[in-house]
Write a protein that holds these residues in place. Structure first.
Motif, PDB file in Angstrom:
ATOM      1  N   ASN A  92       0.831  -1.202   0.000  1.00  0.00           N
ATOM      2  CA  ASN A  92       0.000   0.000   0.000  1.00  0.00           C
ATOM      3  C   ASN A  92       0.868   1.256   0.000  1.00  0.00           C
ATOM      4  OD1 ASN A  92      -2.456   1.516   0.165  1.00  0.00           O
ATOM      5  ND2 ASN A  92      -2.074   1.775   2.356  1.00  0.00           N
ATOM      6  N   VAL A  93       1.959   1.237   0.743  1.00  0.00           N
ATOM      7  CA  VAL A  93       2.871   2.385   0.769  1.00  0.00           C
ATOM      8  C   VAL A  93       3.466   2.620  -0.613  1.00  0.00           C
ATOM      9  CG1 VAL A  93       5.077   3.243   1.674  1.00  0.00           C
ATOM     10  CG2 VAL A  93       3.424   2.208   3.212  1.00  0.00           C
ATOM     11  N   HIS A  94       3.874   1.544  -1.275  1.00  0.00           N
ATOM     12  CA  HIS A  94       4.443   1.697  -2.623  1.00  0.00           C
ATOM     13  C   HIS A  94       3.400   2.249  -3.599  1.00  0.00           C
ATOM     14  CE1 HIS A  94       8.315  -0.008  -1.722  1.00  0.00           C
ATOM     15  NE2 HIS A  94       7.749  -1.084  -1.188  1.00  0.00           N
ATOM     16  N   PHE A 149       1.394   9.487  -5.357  1.00  0.00           N
ATOM     17  CA  PHE A 149       1.865  10.807  -4.951  1.00  0.00           C
ATOM     18  C   PHE A 149       2.754  11.424  -6.029  1.00  0.00           C
ATOM     19  CE2 PHE A 149       5.320  13.294  -2.969  1.00  0.00           C
ATOM     20  CZ  PHE A 149       4.570  14.378  -2.517  1.00  0.00           C
ATOM     21  N   LEU A 150       3.598  10.598  -6.644  1.00  0.00           N
ATOM     22  CA  LEU A 150       4.514  11.100  -7.664  1.00  0.00           C
ATOM     23  C   LEU A 150       3.783  11.664  -8.874  1.00  0.00           C
ATOM     24  CD1 LEU A 150       7.324   8.402  -7.530  1.00  0.00           C
ATOM     25  CD2 LEU A 150       7.420  10.743  -6.675  1.00  0.00           C
ATOM     26  N   ILE A 151       2.597  11.139  -9.156  1.00  0.00           N
ATOM     27  CA  ILE A 151       1.831  11.670 -10.285  1.00  0.00           C
ATOM     28  C   ILE A 151       0.753  12.650  -9.834  1.00  0.00           C
ATOM     29  CG2 ILE A 151       2.307   9.723 -11.809  1.00  0.00           C
ATOM     30  CD1 ILE A 151      -0.412   8.578 -11.130  1.00  0.00           C
ATOM     31  N   GLY A 152       0.741  12.983  -8.533  1.00  0.00           N
ATOM     32  CA  GLY A 152      -0.135  14.027  -8.020  1.00  0.00           C
ATOM     33  C   GLY A 152      -1.546  13.596  -7.685  1.00  0.00           C
ATOM     34  N   GLU A 153      -1.786  12.310  -7.468  1.00  0.00           N
ATOM     35  CA  GLU A 153      -3.143  11.840  -7.181  1.00  0.00           C
ATOM     36  C   GLU A 153      -3.487  11.829  -5.692  1.00  0.00           C
ATOM     37  OE1 GLU A 153      -3.772   8.052  -9.020  1.00  0.00           O
ATOM     38  OE2 GLU A 153      -3.691   8.877 -11.043  1.00  0.00           O
ATOM     39  N   VAL A 154      -2.490  11.741  -4.827  1.00  0.00           N
ATOM     40  CA  VAL A 154      -2.758  11.710  -3.384  1.00  0.00           C
ATOM     41  C   VAL A 154      -1.915  12.757  -2.676  1.00  0.00           C
ATOM     42  CG1 VAL A 154      -3.411   9.272  -3.310  1.00  0.00           C
ATOM     43  CG2 VAL A 154      -1.051   9.911  -2.918  1.00  0.00           C
ATOM     44  N   ASP A 155      -2.363  13.106  -1.485  1.00  0.00           N
ATOM     45  CA  ASP A 155      -1.696  14.106  -0.655  1.00  0.00           C
ATOM     46  C   ASP A 155      -0.492  13.466   0.054  1.00  0.00           C
ATOM     47  OD1 ASP A 155      -1.247  16.467   0.729  1.00  0.00           O
ATOM     48  OD2 ASP A 155      -2.701  16.003   2.298  1.00  0.00           O
ATOM     49  N   GLU A 156       0.510  14.285   0.352  1.00  0.00           N
ATOM     50  CA  GLU A 156       1.705  13.768   1.025  1.00  0.00           C
ATOM     51  C   GLU A 156       1.395  13.245   2.419  1.00  0.00           C
ATOM     52  OE1 GLU A 156       3.663  17.757   2.914  1.00  0.00           O
ATOM     53  OE2 GLU A 156       3.907  17.430   0.768  1.00  0.00           O
TER      54      GLU A 156
END
Length: 96
Positions: free
Chosen positions: A45-47, A53-60
């Motif tokens: 799940n972390v991966h 996150f790298l493509i901007g779909e989730v928050d940090e």
């Protein structure tokens, strides 16, 4: 989908009084396997969240929370392993 290991423990059926040693061993083995599968699922799940996150779909914050949960689960797994090894070594030192 984070996995809550505490809630996984509450759903366990107690070992019946009439369970044979083989059944008790099998029950413990299945519990241990499901717990390790849960730790592996958290790592995956972390991966997945990191890639999103790298493509901007989730928050940090979501990535950090998932990473912290996975880190704590892995740490707990290591501590349980250490205790099991200590118990085994203690049993092996016993004189019959």
């Amino acid at each position: 989908m984070p996995i809550n290991s505490v809630s996984a423990l509450s759903g366990l059926n107690p070992i019946q009084a009439k369970a044979t040693p083989a059944e008790a061993t099998e029950s413990f083995a299945s519990f241990l396997k499901s717990a390790l599968d849960g730790v592996a699922a958290q790592e995956q799940n972390v991966h997945k969240l990191n890639d999103q996150f790298l493509i901007g779909e989730v928050d940090e914050n979501q990535v950090l929370i998932a990473a912290t949960q996975a880190e704590l689960s892995l740490s707990l797994t290591g501590q349980v392993r250490n205790k099991v090894i200590e118990a085994y070594q203690e049993i092996m030192r016993m004189q019959v």
